[in-house]
Design a protein around this motif. Structure first.
Motif, PDB file in Angstrom:
ATOM      1  N   MET A 206     -11.591 -23.851 -49.257  1.00  0.00           N
ATOM      2  CA  MET A 206     -11.321 -23.146 -50.517  1.00  0.00           C
ATOM      3  C   MET A 206     -10.926 -24.092 -51.648  1.00  0.00           C
ATOM      4  SD  MET A 206     -11.975 -20.181 -51.177  1.00  0.00           S
ATOM      5  CE  MET A 206     -12.132 -19.228 -49.698  1.00  0.00           C
ATOM      6  N   ASP A 207     -10.216 -25.172 -51.313  1.00  0.00           N
ATOM      7  CA  ASP A 207      -9.796 -26.106 -52.372  1.00  0.00           C
ATOM      8  C   ASP A 207     -11.000 -26.663 -53.106  1.00  0.00           C
ATOM      9  OD1 ASP A 207      -7.216 -25.738 -51.945  1.00  0.00           O
ATOM     10  OD2 ASP A 207      -6.860 -27.599 -50.802  1.00  0.00           O
ATOM     11  N   ILE A 208     -11.994 -27.088 -52.320  1.00  0.00           N
ATOM     12  CA  ILE A 208     -13.204 -27.650 -52.937  1.00  0.00           C
ATOM     13  C   ILE A 208     -13.882 -26.599 -53.815  1.00  0.00           C
ATOM     14  CG2 ILE A 208     -15.520 -28.577 -52.448  1.00  0.00           C
ATOM     15  CD1 ILE A 208     -14.414 -29.804 -49.925  1.00  0.00           C
ATOM     16  N   MET A 209     -13.976 -25.388 -53.298  1.00  0.00           N
ATOM     17  CA  MET A 209     -14.648 -24.338 -54.071  1.00  0.00           C
ATOM     18  C   MET A 209     -13.892 -24.060 -55.360  1.00  0.00           C
ATOM     19  SD  MET A 209     -16.037 -21.550 -51.425  1.00  0.00           S
ATOM     20  CE  MET A 209     -15.959 -21.903 -49.711  1.00  0.00           C
ATOM     21  N   LYS A 210     -12.575 -23.997 -55.252  1.00  0.00           N
ATOM     22  CA  LYS A 210     -11.789 -23.660 -56.454  1.00  0.00           C
ATOM     23  C   LYS A 210     -11.920 -24.753 -57.508  1.00  0.00           C
ATOM     24  CE  LYS A 210      -8.757 -20.154 -54.731  1.00  0.00           C
ATOM     25  NZ  LYS A 210      -7.544 -19.848 -53.976  1.00  0.00           N
ATOM     26  N   ARG A 211     -11.988 -26.018 -57.053  1.00  0.00           N
ATOM     27  CA  ARG A 211     -12.169 -27.111 -58.027  1.00  0.00           C
ATOM     28  C   ARG A 211     -13.501 -26.943 -58.758  1.00  0.00           C
ATOM     29  NH1 ARG A 211     -11.736 -31.795 -54.462  1.00  0.00           N
ATOM     30  NH2 ARG A 211     -10.142 -30.750 -53.240  1.00  0.00           N
ATOM     31  N   ASN A 212     -14.536 -26.562 -58.018  1.00  0.00           N
ATOM     32  CA  ASN A 212     -15.844 -26.371 -58.664  1.00  0.00           C
ATOM     33  C   ASN A 212     -15.837 -25.172 -59.593  1.00  0.00           C
ATOM     34  OD1 ASN A 212     -17.153 -28.552 -57.690  1.00  0.00           O
ATOM     35  ND2 ASN A 212     -17.958 -27.501 -55.880  1.00  0.00           N
ATOM     36  N   ILE A 213     -15.129 -24.133 -59.167  1.00  0.00           N
ATOM     37  CA  ILE A 213     -15.070 -22.930 -60.016  1.00  0.00           C
ATOM     38  C   ILE A 213     -14.414 -23.295 -61.360  1.00  0.00           C
ATOM     39  CG2 ILE A 213     -13.938 -20.675 -60.262  1.00  0.00           C
ATOM     40  CD1 ILE A 213     -14.521 -20.256 -57.240  1.00  0.00           C
TER      41      ILE A 213
ATOM     42  N   LYS B 154     -23.078 -31.382 -40.726  1.00  0.00           N
ATOM     43  CA  LYS B 154     -22.158 -32.535 -40.758  1.00  0.00           C
ATOM     44  C   LYS B 154     -22.239 -33.231 -42.114  1.00  0.00           C
ATOM     45  CE  LYS B 154     -22.087 -34.164 -35.972  1.00  0.00           C
ATOM     46  NZ  LYS B 154     -22.770 -35.148 -35.157  1.00  0.00           N
ATOM     47  N   SER B 155     -23.397 -33.118 -42.776  1.00  0.00           N
ATOM     48  CA  SER B 155     -23.591 -33.839 -44.043  1.00  0.00           C
ATOM     49  C   SER B 155     -23.083 -33.044 -45.254  1.00  0.00           C
ATOM     50  CB  SER B 155     -25.084 -34.138 -44.231  1.00  0.00           C
ATOM     51  OG  SER B 155     -25.755 -32.944 -44.606  1.00  0.00           O
ATOM     52  N   LEU B 156     -22.637 -31.808 -45.050  1.00  0.00           N
ATOM     53  CA  LEU B 156     -22.280 -30.989 -46.212  1.00  0.00           C
ATOM     54  C   LEU B 156     -20.875 -31.314 -46.729  1.00  0.00           C
ATOM     55  CD1 LEU B 156     -23.589 -27.483 -45.045  1.00  0.00           C
ATOM     56  CD2 LEU B 156     -24.675 -29.076 -46.635  1.00  0.00           C
ATOM     57  N   PRO B 157     -20.753 -31.775 -47.974  1.00  0.00           N
ATOM     58  CA  PRO B 157     -19.425 -32.094 -48.514  1.00  0.00           C
ATOM     59  C   PRO B 157     -18.489 -30.886 -48.472  1.00  0.00           C
ATOM     60  CG  PRO B 157     -21.176 -32.804 -50.012  1.00  0.00           C
ATOM     61  CD  PRO B 157     -21.827 -32.028 -48.925  1.00  0.00           C
ATOM     62  N   LEU B 158     -19.045 -29.698 -48.696  1.00  0.00           N
ATOM     63  CA  LEU B 158     -18.195 -28.498 -48.715  1.00  0.00           C
ATOM     64  C   LEU B 158     -17.424 -28.320 -47.414  1.00  0.00           C
ATOM     65  CD1 LEU B 158     -17.341 -25.725 -49.955  1.00  0.00           C
ATOM     66  CD2 LEU B 158     -19.321 -24.738 -48.784  1.00  0.00           C
ATOM     67  N   LEU B 159     -18.050 -28.688 -46.281  1.00  0.00           N
ATOM     68  CA  LEU B 159     -17.443 -28.401 -44.973  1.00  0.00           C
ATOM     69  C   LEU B 159     -16.625 -29.571 -44.428  1.00  0.00           C
ATOM     70  CD1 LEU B 159     -20.396 -26.535 -43.187  1.00  0.00           C
ATOM     71  CD2 LEU B 159     -18.678 -25.619 -44.730  1.00  0.00           C
ATOM     72  N   LYS B 160     -16.361 -30.542 -45.295  1.00  0.00           N
ATOM     73  CA  LYS B 160     -15.761 -31.769 -44.727  1.00  0.00           C
ATOM     74  C   LYS B 160     -14.350 -31.543 -44.180  1.00  0.00           C
ATOM     75  CE  LYS B 160     -13.961 -34.227 -48.725  1.00  0.00           C
ATOM     76  NZ  LYS B 160     -14.460 -34.171 -50.060  1.00  0.00           N
TER      77      LYS B 160
ATOM     78  N   GLU C  78     -20.376 -18.141 -54.076  1.00  0.00           N
ATOM     79  CA  GLU C  78     -19.000 -18.093 -53.573  1.00  0.00           C
ATOM     80  C   GLU C  78     -18.052 -17.399 -54.559  1.00  0.00           C
ATOM     81  OE1 GLU C  78     -20.115 -20.163 -55.456  1.00  0.00           O
ATOM     82  OE2 GLU C  78     -18.613 -21.217 -56.598  1.00  0.00           O
ATOM     83  N   LEU C  79     -18.414 -17.482 -55.868  1.00  0.00           N
ATOM     84  CA  LEU C  79     -17.460 -17.053 -56.895  1.00  0.00           C
ATOM     85  C   LEU C  79     -17.083 -15.574 -56.742  1.00  0.00           C
ATOM     86  CD1 LEU C  79     -15.858 -17.603 -59.447  1.00  0.00           C
ATOM     87  CD2 LEU C  79     -17.938 -17.268 -60.781  1.00  0.00           C
ATOM     88  N   ALA C  80     -18.091 -14.730 -56.584  1.00  0.00           N
ATOM     89  CA  ALA C  80     -17.818 -13.294 -56.481  1.00  0.00           C
ATOM     90  C   ALA C  80     -16.972 -12.989 -55.236  1.00  0.00           C
ATOM     91  CB  ALA C  80     -19.128 -12.527 -56.421  1.00  0.00           C
ATOM     92  N   LEU C  81     -17.173 -13.753 -54.167  1.00  0.00           N
ATOM     93  CA  LEU C  81     -16.407 -13.501 -52.940  1.00  0.00           C
ATOM     94  C   LEU C  81     -14.963 -13.972 -53.094  1.00  0.00           C
ATOM     95  CD1 LEU C  81     -19.003 -14.600 -50.215  1.00  0.00           C
ATOM     96  CD2 LEU C  81     -18.792 -12.413 -51.370  1.00  0.00           C
ATOM     97  N   VAL C  82     -14.804 -15.135 -53.732  1.00  0.00           N
ATOM     98  CA  VAL C  82     -13.449 -15.669 -53.912  1.00  0.00           C
ATOM     99  C   VAL C  82     -12.664 -14.799 -54.896  1.00  0.00           C
ATOM    100  CG1 VAL C  82     -12.135 -17.635 -54.815  1.00  0.00           C
ATOM    101  CG2 VAL C  82     -14.127 -18.036 -53.388  1.00  0.00           C
ATOM    102  N   ALA C  83     -13.345 -14.402 -55.992  1.00  0.00           N
ATOM    103  CA  ALA C  83     -12.651 -13.675 -57.056  1.00  0.00           C
ATOM    104  C   ALA C  83     -12.676 -12.163 -56.840  1.00  0.00           C
ATOM    105  CB  ALA C  83     -13.298 -14.012 -58.398  1.00  0.00           C
ATOM    106  N   ASN C  84     -13.421 -11.724 -55.820  1.00  0.00           N
ATOM    107  CA  ASN C  84     -13.580 -10.296 -55.583  1.00  0.00           C
ATOM    108  C   ASN C  84     -14.086  -9.575 -56.832  1.00  0.00           C
ATOM    109  OD1 ASN C  84     -13.609  -8.101 -53.986  1.00  0.00           O
ATOM    110  ND2 ASN C  84     -11.384  -7.721 -54.024  1.00  0.00           N
ATOM    111  N   GLN C  85     -15.127 -10.119 -57.402  1.00  0.00           N
ATOM    112  CA  GLN C  85     -15.733  -9.626 -58.647  1.00  0.00           C
ATOM    113  C   GLN C  85     -17.232  -9.443 -58.411  1.00  0.00           C
ATOM    114  OE1 GLN C  85     -14.498  -9.745 -62.104  1.00  0.00           O
ATOM    115  NE2 GLN C  85     -12.438  -9.788 -61.267  1.00  0.00           N
TER     116      GLN C  85
END
Ligand code: CMP
Ligand code: CMP
Length: 401
Positions: A372-379, A257-263, A335-342
């Motif tokens: 995904m939006d949060i992850m992409k912003r960090n990427i 519940k405390s994880l910003p990523l999963l908000k 997460e990067l390799a999974l999102v970018a398939n690299q």
């Protein structure tokens, strides 16, 4: 004079003996009465083994499942809720269920578990192969030794031929599968169209969703090579994994519940994240991710600190790479390799003892789409980080060494 050994006697006694050794009952006779009474009750079910013809304990017959011909649903009889009350010690992998409603199991109940165990006898060599295949299965990561023994005992070997449908979307869930070898495509029907959404390549597991949530199969799994799987029957899976998941939910509810990523996930979706992750602990300096390798997992730090390092063309002399970031409790990486398939863009090492929640790529794609939006912003920030560290106009592809 030759004495005929009745069909099923050996397996019957073997299963009973295993139960005695496991439970160590104080009163052996009383235990035997209970064990065999339950067994007899199960045989009297409308669809039970009375139909089997031999009259002798057919459901407990130890068979070579890789060679056993397909048994049809009608051979196996209809459905009855009572079959959840007692599971004969060894079941046939082909005894597919017709319906999965009204299951009696409540994982939150800590009642003493007196169900006889499913046991598929194995050679030492089979057991070694099975242990290897199960070593990295995330759903098995938090189990205690006894639970793990029960799972291994209950699992059975299956050989799969190219093009075989191991699972069809919409069916009821009978087994959970661990891959020993072979490649398998994952198809999901969306708006009437079958789409290949991923693949398993000689590792991993599938078939947990229908068993965990009592839902129809969510995808079709087709072998794209000959292969070998280890199956685990629904009842054993639910008895052990659901109980463990209930415990995990209690332990991790506040943390997730405390994880910003999963908000952006609803509470129920966050709990599904808890259900599928495994925890892994790393020693000081242990490598968690290796730059350049193929990726199949995503990580959230539960405790300790993780050092991210990168070998980069701009700093070829930096032995072991340049430290580019640190992740601590509640932060994620991988997460990067999974999102970018690299391949992995950087390496990750434990600083001190580190505990991570680990999720496989299939669960990552299925459950973390809304994040995904949060992850992409960090990427997008990674690029800036690299510019600061390695100079101007660097992009992630420069990290390849
Ligand atoms: P289950 O629904 O029991 O049977 C099909 C299995 O495919 C499912 O469990 C998961 O283990 C696996 N799977 C892999 N990727 C997906 C996906 N994107 N959606 C649904 N199921 C998936
Ligand atoms: P992945 O490429 O899968 O594995 C290495 C991980 O390091 C990467 O995902 C990110 O999660 C993490 N990382 C942190 N900072 C960076 C960065 N600047 N560039 C690339 N990866 C980074």
């Amino acid at each position: 004079m030759s004495i005929k050994i009745p069909a099923g006697l050996t397996d019957l006694l073997q299963s009973f003996t295993v139960e005695v050794l496991r439970k160590q009952p104080a009163d052996l006779v009383e235990f035997a009465v209970q064990y065999f009474s339950k067994l007899q009750a199960s045989q009297k079910l409308p669809f039970g083994n009375e139909k089997s013809g031999s009259g002798a304990f057919r459901a407990t017959k130890a068979v070579n499942f890789a060679d056993e011909p397909m048994q049809t649903d009608s051979e196996n009889g209809g459905e009855d809720d009572e079959d959840e009350e007692f599971e004969a010690p060894v079941i046939n992998r082909f005894s597919r269920r017709v319906s999965v409603c009204a299951e009696a199991f409540n994982p939150d109940e800590e009642e003493e578990d007196t169900e006889p165990r499913v046991v598929h006898p194995k050679t030492d060599e089979q057991r070694r192969r099975l242990q290897d295949a199960c070593q990295d299965i995330l759903l098995f990561k938090n189990l205690d030794q006894e639970q793990m023994f029960q799972l291994l005992d209950a699992m059975f070997e299956m050989h799969v031929k190219i093009d075989e449908h191991v699972i069809d979307q919409g069916d009821d869930g009978d087994n959970f599968y661990v891959i020993e070898r072979g490649k398998y495509d994952i198809f999901v029907k969306l708006d009437g169209l079958q789409r290949c959404v991923g693949a398993y390549d000689n590792r991993g597991s599938f078939g947990e969703l229908a068993l965990m949530y009592n839902t129809p199969r969510a995808a079709t799994i087709i072998a794209t090579s000959n292969g070998a799987l280890w199956g685990l029957d629904r009842a054993t899976f639910r008895r052990i994994i659901l109980k463990n998941n209930a415990r995990k939910r209690r332990l991790y509810e506040e943390f997730v519940k405390s994880l910003p990523l999963l908000k952006s996930l609803e509470l129920g979706e966050r709990m599904k994240v808890v259900d599928v992750f495994g925890t892994k602990t790393y020693k000081d300096e242990e490598q968690i991710i290796a730059q350049g390798e193929k990726a199949d997992c995503f990580y959230i730090v539960e405790s300790g600190e993780v050092r991210i390092t990168m070998k980069h063309k701009a700093k070829p002399d930096a032995n072991g790479g340049v430290e580019i970031a640190r992740c601590s409790r509640g932060q994620y990486f991988g997460e990067l390799a999974l999102v970018a398939n690299q391949p992995r863009a950087a390496s990750a090492y434990a600083v001190g003892i580190v505990k991570c929640l680990v999720m496989d790529v299939q669960a990552f794609e299925r459950l973390l789409g809304p994040c995904m939006d949060i992850m992409k912003r960090n990427i997008a920030n990674y690029e800036e980080q690299l510019v600061d560290l390695f100079g101007t106009n660097m992009d992630l592809s420069d990290s390849a060494v």
